[in-house]
Design a protein around this motif. Structure first.
Motif, PDB file in Angstrom:
ATOM      1  N   ILE A 115       1.079  -1.135   0.059  1.00 35.69           N
ATOM      2  CA  ILE A 115      -0.337   0.040   0.172  1.00 35.69           C
ATOM      3  C   ILE A 115       0.998   1.320   0.033  1.00 35.69           C
ATOM      4  CG2 ILE A 115      -1.829   1.090   1.149  1.00 35.69           C
ATOM      5  CD1 ILE A 115      -2.375  -1.810   0.135  1.00 35.69           C
ATOM      6  N   VAL A 116       0.751   2.173  -0.852  1.00 33.16           N
ATOM      7  CA  VAL A 116       1.512   3.441  -0.977  1.00 33.16           C
ATOM      8  C   VAL A 116       0.563   4.631  -0.920  1.00 33.16           C
ATOM      9  CG1 VAL A 116       2.997   4.637  -2.465  1.00 33.16           C
ATOM     10  CG2 VAL A 116       2.646   2.164  -2.909  1.00 33.16           C
ATOM     11  N   THR A 117       1.011   5.352   0.242  1.00 33.41           N
ATOM     12  CA  THR A 117       0.121   6.585   0.602  1.00 33.41           C
ATOM     13  C   THR A 117       0.335   7.980   0.454  1.00 33.41           C
ATOM     14  OG1 THR A 117       0.926   6.439   2.917  1.00 33.41           O
ATOM     15  CG2 THR A 117      -0.925   5.000   2.262  1.00 33.41           C
ATOM     16  N   ARG A 118       1.674   8.160   0.048  1.00 35.45           N
ATOM     17  CA  ARG A 118       2.002   9.608   0.152  1.00 35.45           C
ATOM     18  C   ARG A 118       2.106  10.018  -1.441  1.00 35.45           C
ATOM     19  NH1 ARG A 118       7.379  10.150   4.498  1.00 35.45           N
ATOM     20  NH2 ARG A 118       5.947  10.000   6.330  1.00 35.45           N
ATOM     21  N   TYR A 119       2.036  11.498  -1.448  1.00 36.03           N
ATOM     22  CA  TYR A 119       1.597  12.197  -3.018  1.00 36.03           C
ATOM     23  C   TYR A 119       2.887  11.856  -3.770  1.00 36.03           C
ATOM     24  CZ  TYR A 119       0.701  15.687  -6.114  1.00 36.03           C
ATOM     25  OH  TYR A 119       0.581  16.362  -7.521  1.00 36.03           O
ATOM     26  N   GLU A 120       4.165  12.215  -3.339  1.00 37.61           N
ATOM     27  CA  GLU A 120       5.313  12.033  -4.223  1.00 37.61           C
ATOM     28  C   GLU A 120       5.535  10.603  -4.774  1.00 37.61           C
ATOM     29  OE1 GLU A 120       6.806  14.031  -5.875  1.00 37.61           O
ATOM     30  OE2 GLU A 120       5.679  15.801  -5.054  1.00 37.61           O
ATOM     31  N   ASP A 121       5.266   9.654  -3.536  1.00 35.36           N
ATOM     32  CA  ASP A 121       5.360   8.117  -4.074  1.00 35.36           C
ATOM     33  C   ASP A 121       4.537   7.797  -5.109  1.00 35.36           C
ATOM     34  OD1 ASP A 121       7.609   7.941  -2.240  1.00 35.36           O
ATOM     35  OD2 ASP A 121       6.351   7.340  -0.365  1.00 35.36           O
ATOM     36  N   VAL A 122       3.184   8.070  -4.589  1.00 33.01           N
ATOM     37  CA  VAL A 122       2.160   7.557  -5.746  1.00 33.01           C
ATOM     38  C   VAL A 122       2.434   8.324  -7.116  1.00 33.01           C
ATOM     39  CG1 VAL A 122      -0.262   7.791  -6.285  1.00 33.01           C
ATOM     40  CG2 VAL A 122       0.320   7.390  -3.984  1.00 33.01           C
ATOM     41  N   LYS A 123       2.697   9.473  -7.264  1.00 30.35           N
ATOM     42  CA  LYS A 123       3.202  10.280  -8.421  1.00 30.35           C
ATOM     43  C   LYS A 123       4.334   9.484  -9.062  1.00 30.35           C
ATOM     44  CE  LYS A 123       3.452  15.008 -10.199  1.00 30.35           C
ATOM     45  NZ  LYS A 123       3.590  16.268  -9.930  1.00 30.35           N
TER      46      LYS A 123
END
Length: 795
Positions: free
Chosen positions: A84-92
């Motif tokens: 599960i990926v939850t932070r903006y920069e990681d998702v982007k």
């Protein structure tokens, strides 16, 4: 704890949702030094309990994973078998790299279909293949480039009358009732009808397709029981067969309207790219993609707006706010909770190592509430200037092609409701959501109003009013907010401090140290950026200090000469491109003159957090230096003051002579001071020095000294020429490409675009030295191609 460990071991033994990492080599810790649990799997208690089908997740996904954003941004879920990926920069970053992170599982069934259900599907010759959502390169981009033209803002314009007509007709049905379930009575049907019209589905076939579309959602993203799977399989099978029959009917009239016929016509020249099976699959996928996301998105938008009556009232009174309100609704309460990707090779997200074959659930709704990206992220703010940077539509080459069709519908629906039912309110109810990982919207949305107060009863002419659609960058007026100057006083030589409050006394947006606002200078057309220097914890006001610059280009002089207590001005922001690292062990703050404004807020934060810090503040004279008394009172001997007229000057070479990898330096002041600091920090760790500029070094664009260059927009499939007398930003906006912008001087960072290929001539003062050397992003308002050669952008 032992029972939990045994249960998880049993799951691993059975091959169900096991952790995909071999931890035998790590002993009792992971490679990053973090402890592992009793069964050797690095799964925290909260990660083990993560359940995207739970009511808590369905009601509020960002809140459900808040702990993860703050403490464990990438974690493994044993229940789901996904990371599960939850932070903006990681998702982007995942969206950005569709080779390392394949979209191939985007439509994979979360709940594997039973053998019995598969047997049922086989009787219908069900053969769903890859579509634009889940296919890899090079097939994806070849198809996307061919099929994207009907989705461009220009091409979508001819759908506007049809959407407005449908919105009017459906509201007419219940306008005098005083109570309605907007989902059942309008929001479910209208987006589906629009989707079918867009695809070109004949009117006589629409009712049957409406019946089957929800089954496809449950089949892919839901958790149906074994009995439900059998019913869903029949519905999906019927959906597949009906889609095929309608497609064949369209082939008999390929010159008719609609995206599917557009694809049929292209197939003649590109049979290897647009195949029969592909068109069949896109028929189904297109209906679901265009229907449910918009239906849920509109219901979510109306719900959040009616839960914030002040915001609702504002857009009722000023329809020009609707386009940006739509973006904020999509960010705060969007219809897509999460997306999925497959890791194709060993890689890392943040500091978490992921092996090839790992499955990812990127909780984009969580990313949209990441405080690192969005100031005061949980606050619903229809004037948020970067709301359109939400990831609800995805990002990169797989960004939703139908995003502007959805925006069009949301804007038209909100316009219709705010004009005709401004007195509408939420009825008392409990909201329920269909259990699935990705699509999210209330199953019912009950609203009430007094029909006697319907504005059209007294003024039928309001039905003829029509606000212009805006698809793309929000207008400056839509993101600016009025404030009142509560206090305007000179606090040092030529330094004016303004204390700004909300006209209605309500809280202003929260901000973090280093943030600034843009203030509009009346009707001059000038706006200027000023750092906030008040206490971030005080949301009752915003404070800025303005130096009257003798070389003013109009901004500071206008403010000094025209602003008085009680005046109203308009501001944009706050936003922050000079953010302090709250985890820093030691910080040296360096300020020159008016550069103390952001530094004062940062130093206050450092003290609050218990960070070891010191402040070095230089000025012409103490009389010209603002905030001296309060700085001395708050920071004591941590403050070092250097007044030039007293012969006391800061020796940067001495101060910074010994590099320290544990120390961060934050500086703001005149360009000459910042240049000197950069030289003194050449031997320091890379990017130890962080600077905020308040003057642009750009001159006017001189076409005789510039070269034209081409930019290829990888995601859009088009190539533009940037003329010698034109900025990249101007070329992009001329092609209706969504790019935020504000200062247009390389100061604010809002117009950043990602560069995939080509050398950049960086002319901004936003990016750090290492960011410029990485050659991966540029400020489109000022930077250009270094050699006049083609740049490839991720747009």
């Amino acid at each position: 704890m032992m029972k939990e460990a045994n249960e998880m071991n049993q799951l691993a033994t059975n091959g169900i949702s096991r952790c995909p990492i071999d931890h035998s080599a790590f002993g009792h810790v992971q490679s990053n030094g973090k402890p592992v649990s009793a069964n050797g799997c690095p799964v925290s208690g909260r990660a083990a309990a993560f359940d995207p089908f739970s009511n808590d997740y369905l009601q509020n996904p960002p809140e459900y994973v808040r702990w993860a954003r703050e403490e464990e941004p990438v974690f493994f879920s044993p229940k789901l078998g996904y990371w599960i990926v939850t932070r903006y920069e990681d998702v982007k970053a995942v969206f950005r790299d569709n080779k390392t992170f394949s979209p191939s599982i985007a439509l994979e069934k979360i709940t594997p279909t039973s053998d019995e259900a598969n047997a049922i599907l086989a009787t219908y010759d069900y053969g769903m293949s890859r579509t634009l959502v889940n296919e890899d390169e090079p097939a994806h981009m070849a198809r996307r480039r061919l099929l994207i033209e009907p989705f461009t803002p220009e091409a979508l314009k001819h759908h506007e009358p049809m959407v407005r007509k449908l919105a009017r007709e459906y509201v007419d049905r219940f306008i005098n009732d005083g109570r309605a379930d907007l989902v059942n009575q309008m929001l479910w049907e209208v987006p589906l009808t629009v989707a079918l019209h867009f695809l070109g589905v004949p009117e006589e076939d629409m009712d049957m397709l409406r019946k089957y579309s929800i089954a496809h959602t449950v089949n892919t993203w839901g958790r149906p029981s074994p009995e439900e799977q059998l019913k869903v399989a029949h519905a999906v099978g019927n959906f597949w067969q009906l889609a095929g029959k309608i497609l064949e009917k369209m082939r008999q009239d390929p010159d008719g309207p609609g995206w599917m016929r557009y694809g049929i016509r292209l197939q003649k020249d590109h049979p290897d790219i647009i195949t029969d099976s592909y068109l069949h699959s896109m028929m189904m996928a297109g209906i679901v993609a265009a229907h449910e996301t918009t239906a849920h998105g509109t219901a979510n938008a109306l719900k959040i707006l009616l839960e914030h009556p002040d915001a609702w009232q504002e857009i009722c009174e000023d329809p020009s706010l609707i386009p940006n309100a739509v973006e904020e609704c999509l960010r705060h309460n969007g219809s897509i909770a999460a997306w999925r990707r497959l890791v194709t090779c060993d890689t890392k997200i943040g500091d978490v190592e992921l092996p090839a074959g790992s499955k990812l659930l990127m909780v984009s709704s969580s990313a949209n509430h990441d405080e690192r990206k969005f100031e005061d992220a949980d606050n619903f703010d229809i004037r948020r200037e970067n709301a359109s940077e939400q990831l609800t539509f995805g990002y990169g080459s797989h960004q939703c092609m139908g995003k502007n069709l959805a925006r069009m519908e949301l804007q038209i629906f909100l316009e219709e409701f705010t004009r005709r039912l401004p007195h509408m309110r939420l009825a008392e109810q409990t909201f329920h959501y269909l259990p699935n990982t990705s699509f999210r919207g209330p199953e019912h949305l009950w609203v009430e109003w007094d029909p006697a107060q319907n504005p059209e009863r007294k003024n039928p002419g309001i039905l003829d009013l029509q606000a212009p659609l805006r698809l793309g960058e929000p207008s400056a007026s839509a993101i600016s907010r009025p404030v009142v100057v509560q206090e305007a006083k000179i606090i040092a030589e030529d330094i004016l401090k303004l204390k700004l409050i909300s006209p209605d006394g309500k809280p202003l947006p929260r901000w973090t140290p280093g943030a600034h606002i843009d203030i509009e200078c009346g009707d001059t057309g000038i706006s200027r950026q000023y750092s906030l220097c008040s206490d971030p914890a005080d949301t009752a006001c915003l404070e800025i200090a303005i130096l009257k610059d003798p070389a003013s280009r109009g901004g500071s002089a206008w403010l000094h000469e025209n602003i008085r207590q009680g005046d109203r001005v308009r501001i944009r922001g706050p936003r922050n491109h000079f953010r302090m690292d709250p985890s820093a062990e030691r910080v040296i703050f360096i300020a020159g003159g008016i550069g103390i404004t952001p530094i004062s807020a940062m130093a206050r934060e450092a003290k609050l957090r218990g960070i070891d810090y010191e402040i070095h503040y230089s000025g012409r004279s103490k009389a010209s230096m603002s905030f001296l008394d309060e700085l001395e009172a708050l920071h004591g001997n941590r403050l070092h003051v250097y007044a030039k007229d007293e012969g006391n000057r800061n020796d940067f070479a001495r101060l910074l002579g010994t590099p320290d990898e544990k120390t961060q330096i934050y500086a703001c002041g005149p360009e000459r001071m910042l240049e000197g600091l950069a030289q003194c920090c050449e031997n320091w760790p890379e990017d130890a020095l962080h600077v905020e500029h308040f003057h642009s070094v750009l001159g006017e664009l001189d076409p005789s000294k510039e070269q034209a260059f081409e930019v290829e927009l990888k995601d859009s499939g088009i190539t533009l020429t940037v003329a010698a007398d034109q900025t990249l930003l101007q070329a992009l906006q001329g092609a209706n490409i969504d790019v935020q912008s504000d200062c247009c001087e390389g100061l604010c960072g809002s117009c950043e675009v990602r560069v995939l290929q080509g050398d950049i001539d960086h002319r901004d003062v936003v990016l750090t030295r290492s960011e410029k050397e990485e050659n991966g992003k540029m400020m489109s308002c000022c930077s250009r191609s270094a050699k006049g050669e083609k740049l490839v952008l991720e747009l």
